[in-house]
Design a protein around this motif. Structure first.
Motif, PDB file in Angstrom:
ATOM      1  N   GLU A 160      71.717  77.580  46.522  1.00  0.00           N
ATOM      2  CA  GLU A 160      71.861  78.444  45.848  1.00  0.00           C
ATOM      3  C   GLU A 160      70.921  78.442  44.530  1.00  0.00           C
ATOM      4  O   GLU A 160      70.719  79.199  44.038  1.00  0.00           O
ATOM      5  CB  GLU A 160      73.668  78.587  45.009  1.00  0.00           C
ATOM      6  CG  GLU A 160      74.627  79.099  46.342  1.00  0.00           C
ATOM      7  CD  GLU A 160      75.954  78.899  45.777  1.00  0.00           C
ATOM      8  OE1 GLU A 160      76.046  78.459  44.569  1.00  0.00           O
ATOM      9  OE2 GLU A 160      76.927  79.442  46.544  1.00  0.00           O
ATOM     10  N   ARG A 161      70.836  76.914  44.225  1.00  0.00           N
ATOM     11  CA  ARG A 161      69.925  76.743  42.882  1.00  0.00           C
ATOM     12  C   ARG A 161      68.252  76.328  43.329  1.00  0.00           C
ATOM     13  O   ARG A 161      67.610  76.298  42.482  1.00  0.00           O
ATOM     14  CB  ARG A 161      70.400  75.555  42.189  1.00  0.00           C
ATOM     15  CG  ARG A 161      71.971  75.858  41.632  1.00  0.00           C
ATOM     16  CD  ARG A 161      72.631  74.473  41.597  1.00  0.00           C
ATOM     17  NE  ARG A 161      71.659  73.844  40.766  1.00  0.00           N
ATOM     18  CZ  ARG A 161      71.590  73.687  39.302  1.00  0.00           C
ATOM     19  NH1 ARG A 161      72.436  74.456  38.489  1.00  0.00           N
ATOM     20  NH2 ARG A 161      70.798  72.738  38.427  1.00  0.00           N
TER      21      ARG A 161
ATOM     22  N   GLN B 289      75.668  74.233  46.923  1.00  0.00           N
ATOM     23  CA  GLN B 289      75.245  74.471  45.350  1.00  0.00           C
ATOM     24  C   GLN B 289      73.717  74.317  45.401  1.00  0.00           C
ATOM     25  O   GLN B 289      73.025  75.146  44.669  1.00  0.00           O
ATOM     26  CB  GLN B 289      75.838  73.391  44.537  1.00  0.00           C
ATOM     27  CG  GLN B 289      77.259  73.578  44.203  1.00  0.00           C
ATOM     28  CD  GLN B 289      77.552  74.447  43.208  1.00  0.00           C
ATOM     29  OE1 GLN B 289      77.924  75.749  43.622  1.00  0.00           O
ATOM     30  NE2 GLN B 289      77.236  74.502  42.048  1.00  0.00           N
TER      31      GLN B 289
END
Length: 222
Positions: free
Chosen positions: A94-95, A91
């Protein structure tokens, strides 16, 4: 729940998680009350919550004690963390933004610098900071809550795995792979690198390579 009861629970929990109160230590109500400035009722309520957290064991006619995690259970916890923190690393990749990239790079640089000075316990703290940064950057609140609960039960291993011969150098290489994948925005690689890192730590615990309990008195922990 009163503010006093909540703060009493937080203070006692922090002392257990940090190692200030050692595993297997007896938690005598009158002593805890005096040490933390808590009422006997607040102590009893806090102990019930800490038992629910898996940090305290209460035994009939014997009172309460800090629960000691065995090497076998520590392996299981590390295996669970590998999955959850792998998700968090995915995550985060992805961020990730520029500020996050800088933060991770600084965490890794600090760990390297501390190891170069042979400050193993300081490097262990930097290791924890890096994992915490990745978790925060992931924005995954459920993973954060579950990892926090798992990690609090194995805090003593945080300061012991770093003492395994060769483990400190391996840890930096593994963290470097994790950070490189996250900063590079490669979710699959970040997930795999984190799982590999924590699986290696679990293998060290399984093979019983962990040195005996170390003296943490200078850090306020046992």
């Amino acid at each position: 729940m009163s503010v006093q009861t909540s703060s009493s629970y937080d203070a006692l929990r922090a002392a257990i998680v940090s190692g200030e109160i050692a595993p297997d230590a007896r938690l005598v109500e009158v002593e805890v009350s005096a040490a933390f400035g808590m009422s006997r009722g607040a102590v009893r309520t806090a102990l019930i919550r800490l038992e629910q957290d898996g940090l305290v064991v209460r035994e009939p006619h014997r009172g309460a004690r800090v629960r000691k995690v065995s090497n076998e259970e520590a392996v299981e916890i590390l295996q669970a963390r590998a999955v959850l923190e792998g998700l968090a690393a995915r995550q985060a990749a992805e961020r990730i933004d520029e500020a996050g990239q800088t933060r991770l790079a600084e965490c890794l640089a600090r760990q390297r610098a501390l190891l170069e000075r042979d400050d193993l316990l300081g490097a262990s703290d930097a290791n924890a900071d890096l994992h915490a940064a990745l978790l925060e950057l992931s924005g995954h609140s459920t993973a954060k809550r579950l990892i926090h609960a798992l990690h609090s039960q194995t805090v003593r291993y945080q300061y012991r795995t770093i003492l395994i011969p060769g483990r400190s150098a391996a840890s930096v290489e593994e963290h470097d792979a994790i950070v490189d994948a996250v900063i590079g925005g490669r979710p699959d690689d970040a997930d795999a690198a984190m799982r590999r890192h924590l699986s290696n730590v679990a293998q060290s615990v399984r093979r019983r390579l962990i040195p005996g309990d170390i003296d943490m008195a200078s850090r306020g922990a046992l």
